[in-house]
Design a protein around this motif. Structure first.
Motif, PDB file in Angstrom:
ATOM      1  N   ARG A  50       0.809  -1.215   0.000  1.00  0.00           N
ATOM      2  CA  ARG A  50       0.000   0.000   0.000  1.00  0.00           C
ATOM      3  C   ARG A  50       0.851   1.278   0.000  1.00  0.00           C
ATOM      4  O   ARG A  50       0.655   2.176  -0.813  1.00  0.00           O
ATOM      5  N   GLU A  51       1.812   1.342   0.922  1.00  0.00           N
ATOM      6  CA  GLU A  51       2.578   2.576   1.104  1.00  0.00           C
ATOM      7  C   GLU A  51       4.075   2.278   1.015  1.00  0.00           C
ATOM      8  O   GLU A  51       4.513   1.157   1.305  1.00  0.00           O
ATOM      9  N   MET A  52       4.872   3.306   0.725  1.00  0.00           N
ATOM     10  CA  MET A  52       6.323   3.141   0.672  1.00  0.00           C
ATOM     11  C   MET A  52       6.866   2.583   1.981  1.00  0.00           C
ATOM     12  O   MET A  52       7.766   1.747   1.990  1.00  0.00           O
ATOM     13  N   THR A  53       6.332   3.081   3.110  1.00  0.00           N
ATOM     14  CA  THR A  53       6.870   2.631   4.403  1.00  0.00           C
ATOM     15  C   THR A  53       6.357   1.245   4.808  1.00  0.00           C
ATOM     16  O   THR A  53       6.687   0.768   5.893  1.00  0.00           O
ATOM     17  N   ASP A  54       5.596   0.591   3.946  1.00  0.00           N
ATOM     18  CA  ASP A  54       5.321  -0.834   4.133  1.00  0.00           C
ATOM     19  C   ASP A  54       6.455  -1.685   3.569  1.00  0.00           C
ATOM     20  O   ASP A  54       6.511  -2.893   3.822  1.00  0.00           O
ATOM     21  N   SER A  87       3.438   9.509  -6.096  1.00  0.00           N
ATOM     22  CA  SER A  87       2.849   8.245  -5.673  1.00  0.00           C
ATOM     23  C   SER A  87       1.580   8.598  -4.905  1.00  0.00           C
ATOM     24  O   SER A  87       1.650   9.151  -3.804  1.00  0.00           O
ATOM     25  N   GLY A  89      -2.241   6.797  -5.385  1.00  0.00           N
ATOM     26  CA  GLY A  89      -2.855   5.515  -5.031  1.00  0.00           C
ATOM     27  C   GLY A  89      -4.152   5.618  -4.262  1.00  0.00           C
ATOM     28  O   GLY A  89      -4.543   4.685  -3.572  1.00  0.00           O
TER      29      GLY A  89
ATOM     30  N   GLU B  71       6.280  10.334   6.322  1.00  0.00           N
ATOM     31  CA  GLU B  71       5.214   9.352   6.066  1.00  0.00           C
ATOM     32  C   GLU B  71       4.979   8.476   7.299  1.00  0.00           C
ATOM     33  O   GLU B  71       3.827   8.232   7.686  1.00  0.00           O
ATOM     34  N   ARG B  75       1.422   8.380   9.369  1.00  0.00           N
ATOM     35  CA  ARG B  75       0.642   7.145   9.516  1.00  0.00           C
ATOM     36  C   ARG B  75       0.416   6.822  10.988  1.00  0.00           C
ATOM     37  O   ARG B  75      -0.680   6.402  11.378  1.00  0.00           O
ATOM     38  N   LYS B  82      -4.814   7.157   3.159  1.00  0.00           N
ATOM     39  CA  LYS B  82      -3.755   6.997   2.158  1.00  0.00           C
ATOM     40  C   LYS B  82      -2.752   8.127   2.336  1.00  0.00           C
ATOM     41  O   LYS B  82      -3.110   9.217   2.788  1.00  0.00           O
ATOM     42  N   ILE B  85       2.388  11.329  -2.062  1.00  0.00           N
ATOM     43  CA  ILE B  85       3.732  11.914  -2.121  1.00  0.00           C
ATOM     44  C   ILE B  85       3.950  12.449  -3.524  1.00  0.00           C
ATOM     45  O   ILE B  85       3.652  11.753  -4.505  1.00  0.00           O
TER      46      ILE B  85
END
Lengths: 148, 148
Positions: A50-54, A87, A89, B71, B75, B82, B85
């Protein structure tokens, strides 16, 4: 791609109509079919994330390296006035990056491409940019072949 | 910042009215004053650089690490639906990243924040998000203190 890293119904997990420029086991780079933005590319992470930090820090760097390769190729081949990278989404929450060559005569400039259009398209300029796509494809492939 | 790495007239080279969360010699992180998007942050590279690929690979990683810290904090503290970025810079071509917490009741969702608004703002939701900003600020500072 292992089934458990894909999400049923996600249009980016099982896309079938993409113009893939280059791919490996982690990501694929495609041309986005946008009449106003020839050269618009998308880098899509293959697993349903889902996210970059995932992602691990290492995988974030792997993904961003692909984004930088696209930016490098776009600048070299198309010489845009600006590169836009995003990004988002919100509609398809499967990690992907947009890399968009922007020109000061494009339909939205200087606004983002998601804003209302400011002018009509110049067909001769678009044709000229479209003619660069084979060279852009070759340049992206060459850059990616030299690094993961 | 050395004078020769700044550009006369650039509003990001010599900004004076920013709410700076944390900074070092390479970048600063600020709160963007956007009534619809409390928590919207911007990471600004201090030198007047145009594109990511004008930076060394090492500096790109330094800059993106700051983006990932924002980020991560967004979160954790705001739990948005969501994260968006983007690095655009068509209007101010001085390298900066937007990091935007998006909620499915915000005025543009699921469109990008640069598109036309889809609905009016919900004041109580905005007030609730604004109340998180002190905690968000502390969390971003803490994350940045643990890495360059």
């Amino acid at each position: 791609m292992a089934e458990d890293s894909l999400k049923p119904g996600c249009v980016l997990c099982r896309a079938t109509d993409e113009d893939i420029i280059v791919q490996n086991d982690k990501w694929r780079i495609i041309f986005v079919d946008d009449v106003h933005y020839p050269g618009f590319c998308r880098v899509i992470w293959k697993k349903h994330i889902r996210e970059m930090t995932d992602l691990s820090l290492e995988d974030r760097q792997v993904l961003m390296q692909a984004v930088w390769h696209v930016e490098t190729a776009l600048r070299k081949v198309m010489q845009p006035d600006k590169i836009n990278i995003a990004s988002l989404g919100n509609q398809v929450s499967h990690l992907h990056w947009h890399i968009i060559p922007r020109f000061n005569d494009d339909v939205h400039f200087p606004d983002p491409i998601w804003a209302a259009a400011k002018r009509s398209a110049k067909a001769d300029r678009l044709d000229s940019r479209k003619s660069l796509l084979p060279e852009l494809r070759k340049t992206i492939i060459a850059l990616c072949q030299n690094s993961y």
